[in-house]
Design a protein around this motif. Structure first.
Motif, PDB file in Angstrom:
ATOM      1  N   ILE A  13       0.852  -1.190   0.000  1.00 39.76           N
ATOM      2  CA  ILE A  13       0.000   0.000   0.000  1.00 39.76           C
ATOM      3  C   ILE A  13       0.888   1.241   0.000  1.00 39.76           C
ATOM      4  CG2 ILE A  13      -1.913   1.192   1.120  1.00 39.76           C
ATOM      5  CD1 ILE A  13      -2.650  -1.451   2.461  1.00 39.76           C
ATOM      6  N   GLY A  14       0.901   1.923  -1.127  1.00 36.45           N
ATOM      7  CA  GLY A  14       1.754   3.086  -1.319  1.00 36.45           C
ATOM      8  C   GLY A  14       2.765   2.823  -2.412  1.00 36.45           C
ATOM      9  N   ALA A  15       2.740   3.648  -3.470  1.00 39.18           N
ATOM     10  CA  ALA A  15       3.587   3.408  -4.639  1.00 39.18           C
ATOM     11  C   ALA A  15       4.678   4.450  -4.784  1.00 39.18           C
ATOM     12  CB  ALA A  15       2.730   3.358  -5.905  1.00 39.18           C
ATOM     13  N   GLY A  16       5.310   4.784  -3.649  1.00 41.51           N
ATOM     14  CA  GLY A  16       6.514   5.597  -3.693  1.00 41.51           C
ATOM     15  C   GLY A  16       7.734   4.694  -3.709  1.00 41.51           C
ATOM     16  N   PRO A  17       8.939   5.244  -3.494  1.00 45.32           N
ATOM     17  CA  PRO A  17      10.154   4.426  -3.537  1.00 45.32           C
ATOM     18  C   PRO A  17      10.149   3.242  -2.576  1.00 45.32           C
ATOM     19  CG  PRO A  17      10.727   6.745  -3.618  1.00 45.32           C
ATOM     20  CD  PRO A  17       9.250   6.682  -3.347  1.00 45.32           C
ATOM     21  N   ALA A  18       9.619   3.438  -1.359  1.00 45.31           N
ATOM     22  CA  ALA A  18       9.600   2.333  -0.390  1.00 45.31           C
ATOM     23  C   ALA A  18       8.681   1.218  -0.855  1.00 45.31           C
ATOM     24  CB  ALA A  18       9.167   2.843   0.982  1.00 45.31           C
ATOM     25  N   GLY A  19       7.490   1.567  -1.301  1.00 45.10           N
ATOM     26  CA  GLY A  19       6.535   0.565  -1.738  1.00 45.10           C
ATOM     27  C   GLY A  19       6.980  -0.160  -2.988  1.00 45.10           C
ATOM     28  N   GLY A 381      12.102  -0.241   2.529  1.00 47.62           N
ATOM     29  CA  GLY A 381      11.185  -1.013   1.700  1.00 47.62           C
ATOM     30  C   GLY A 381      11.745  -2.396   1.412  1.00 47.62           C
ATOM     31  N   ARG A 382      13.025  -2.445   1.093  1.00 45.80           N
ATOM     32  CA  ARG A 382      13.693  -3.727   0.832  1.00 45.80           C
ATOM     33  C   ARG A 382      13.715  -4.586   2.083  1.00 45.80           C
ATOM     34  NH1 ARG A 382      19.050  -5.325   1.550  1.00 45.80           N
ATOM     35  NH2 ARG A 382      19.876  -6.879   0.058  1.00 45.80           N
ATOM     36  N   TRP A 383      14.062  -3.975   3.216  1.00 47.97           N
ATOM     37  CA  TRP A 383      14.172  -4.706   4.484  1.00 47.97           C
ATOM     38  C   TRP A 383      12.818  -5.280   4.914  1.00 47.97           C
ATOM     39  CZ3 TRP A 383      18.574  -5.763   7.291  1.00 47.97           C
ATOM     40  CH2 TRP A 383      18.428  -6.162   8.614  1.00 47.97           C
ATOM     41  N   ALA A 384      11.784  -4.468   4.812  1.00 46.65           N
ATOM     42  CA  ALA A 384      10.440  -4.931   5.185  1.00 46.65           C
ATOM     43  C   ALA A 384      10.001  -6.082   4.294  1.00 46.65           C
ATOM     44  CB  ALA A 384       9.445  -3.781   5.097  1.00 46.65           C
ATOM     45  N   ALA A 385      10.285  -5.976   3.005  1.00 48.84           N
ATOM     46  CA  ALA A 385       9.908  -7.054   2.080  1.00 48.84           C
ATOM     47  C   ALA A 385      10.671  -8.336   2.376  1.00 48.84           C
ATOM     48  CB  ALA A 385      10.152  -6.610   0.641  1.00 48.84           C
ATOM     49  N   GLN A 386      11.946  -8.208   2.698  1.00 51.05           N
ATOM     50  CA  GLN A 386      12.721  -9.386   3.081  1.00 51.05           C
ATOM     51  C   GLN A 386      12.129 -10.023   4.340  1.00 51.05           C
ATOM     52  OE1 GLN A 386      16.617  -7.574   3.322  1.00 51.05           O
ATOM     53  NE2 GLN A 386      17.235  -8.423   1.344  1.00 51.05           N
ATOM     54  N   GLY A 387      11.692  -9.180   5.277  1.00 50.21           N
ATOM     55  CA  GLY A 387      11.028  -9.695   6.460  1.00 50.21           C
ATOM     56  C   GLY A 387       9.743 -10.411   6.132  1.00 50.21           C
ATOM     57  N   ALA A 388       9.002  -9.865   5.163  1.00 45.25           N
ATOM     58  CA  ALA A 388       7.739 -10.486   4.746  1.00 45.25           C
ATOM     59  C   ALA A 388       7.990 -11.840   4.091  1.00 45.25           C
ATOM     60  CB  ALA A 388       7.002  -9.552   3.799  1.00 45.25           C
ATOM     61  N   VAL A 389       9.042 -11.921   3.277  1.00 46.06           N
ATOM     62  CA  VAL A 389       9.388 -13.193   2.636  1.00 46.06           C
ATOM     63  C   VAL A 389       9.753 -14.229   3.708  1.00 46.06           C
ATOM     64  CG1 VAL A 389      11.075 -14.350   1.155  1.00 46.06           C
ATOM     65  CG2 VAL A 389      10.089 -12.165   0.447  1.00 46.06           C
TER      66      VAL A 389
END
Length: 396
Positions: A13-19, A381-389
């Motif tokens: 949710i959110g399409a900036g650099p982090a998202g 954004g990368r770190w959160a996604a890695q956490g989600a994976v």
């Protein structure tokens, strides 16, 4: 052997650099990703930031880079260690966008604009199968489901990358704070960061509007900035002011040194020369070779100027800046405050909502301009996604 994640879904949710960075990492891991954004198009603040030259990062060693995040430095260090200034440059090159380092150490794409980089990034995400849904505004949760103004969505993991509370017209309106606080999730109050000063100028300053104030030092307590500022009808804008905005926001008095490369005694010695029949103002201008704009500022904020050379030198070296506070938060480049780190685990997952992660400017960190903002947004954004994976694998 890790599980195949191709049947798993993620809502970003959110399409900036982090998202967008979170979407890229999740999609590369095989997750089915949909990015939702409330605006008609994506990356609006990113594009605006690139209008005057997209400053992606700062070409500096990590030990010099990380301290610029102040209180959040320790929390962000491992995140930036995983995706810091060098990685940002490599990432841009990987999208076919060559970069260069300016004299100040700031890194820019050779194209200088954000639009070519964003187009290449969106093409990559499309190739990875990422779906984009624009004009979808997130309004909270309904049990485990995400609720939007278009309906309910379920996903195995969620990344919140909703931005701060500035430039609402570009999508960062901070409305998400009420949603999180309604779930007893801690959010620190927002404040304006990297923002100009309001100044109620006298009519005598109007001829100087649009001119830059150069070769000065802005001093607010322990904070000093040698950057430029632009005079406008509203006040003062520019990097020199943005650098001291936090100190001003916290109540520290601001002064400007109009001759930062000379000492008080050196200035006083020059002012002590005989002036003959010259006016006081002309004597100051000629003996100090002071630009008309600097002399005008001195007259604006310290009239009548002292006749005594030593006293006048002290004024010119520490001229009190009479201002009416910072410009409104919605005019700020970024904001302080946001989702508190103690509401998150080390992987940026919300303690109160397992499977929901957060990234970007909505987190409670603050940094100056100079590439620090975009770098930290992408890195978190990368770190959160890695956490989600990792969360998806652990739940298998």
């Amino acid at each position: 052997m890790q599980q195949d994640l191709s049947t798993k879904t993620a809502a970003v949710i959110g399409a900036g650099p982090a998202g967008l960075m979170a979407a890229e990492v999740l999609a590369k891991a095989g997750v089915q990703v949909t990015v939702y954004d409330a605006k008609p198009s994506v990356g609006r603040k990113f594009l605006m930031a690139g209008k005057s030259g997209l400053n992606l990062t700062m070409d500096a060693p990590l030990d010099q880079f990380v301290p610029h995040y102040a209180e959040a430095s320790d929390t962000l260090r491992p995140i930036l260690d995983g995706f810091g200034p060098a990685a940002v440059q490599d990432w841009a090159r990987g999208l076919g966008q060559e970069v260069f380092t300016g004299s100040s150490g700031r890194v820019f794409p050779r194209a200088m604009k954000a639009s070519p980089l964003l187009r290449a990034w969106l093409a990559r995400l499309n190739d990875l199968g990422v779906q984009l849904q624009t004009r979808w505004r997130w309004i909270g949760w309904d049990g485990a489901a995400l609720t939007f103004d278009h309906g309910r969505v379920t996903a195995d993991v969620t990344i919140l990358a909703l931005g701060g509370a500035s430039w609402a017209r570009l999508g960062s309106d901070g409305a998400w704070a009420d949603i999180l606080q309604g779930q007893d999730i801690a959010v620190a109050p927002f404040g304006a960061a990297n923002v100009g000063l309001r100044v109620d100028w006298s009519v005598h300053m109007a001829p100087h509007f649009g001119q830059p104030v150069k070769a000065v030092a802005w001093n607010a307590g322990d904070t000093t900035s040698r950057g430029e500022a632009i005079l406008s009808a509203k006040g003062l804008e520019g990097g020199g002011i943005y650098s001291i905005a936090r100190a001003v926001r916290e109540g520290t008095a601001l002064a400007v040194d109009l001759m930062p490369d000379q000492s008080v005694s050196q200035v006083a010695e020059r002012l002590a020369k005989k002036r003959g029949k010259e006016s006081h103002a002309n004597h100051i201008r000629k003996t100090l070779k002071l630009e008309p704009l600097k002399l005008a500022l001195a007259q604006e904020w310290a009239r009548p100027l002292p006749q005594d050379p030593q006293a006048l030198a002290r004024v010119l070296k520490a001229l009190p800046v009479a201002h009416a506070g910072l410009r409104p938060m919605d005019e700020a480049i970024s904001t302080s405050g946001g989702l508190r780190f103690d509401a998150l685990d080390p992987h940026l997952m919300l303690n109160a909502r397992p499977g929901t992660f957060a990234a970007g400017e909505m987190l409670d960190w603050e940094a100056p301009t100079g590439g620090y903002l975009i770098t930290a947004c992408m890195a978190t954004g990368r770190w959160a996604a890695q956490g989600a994976v990792a969360h998806l694998h652990a739940a298998a």
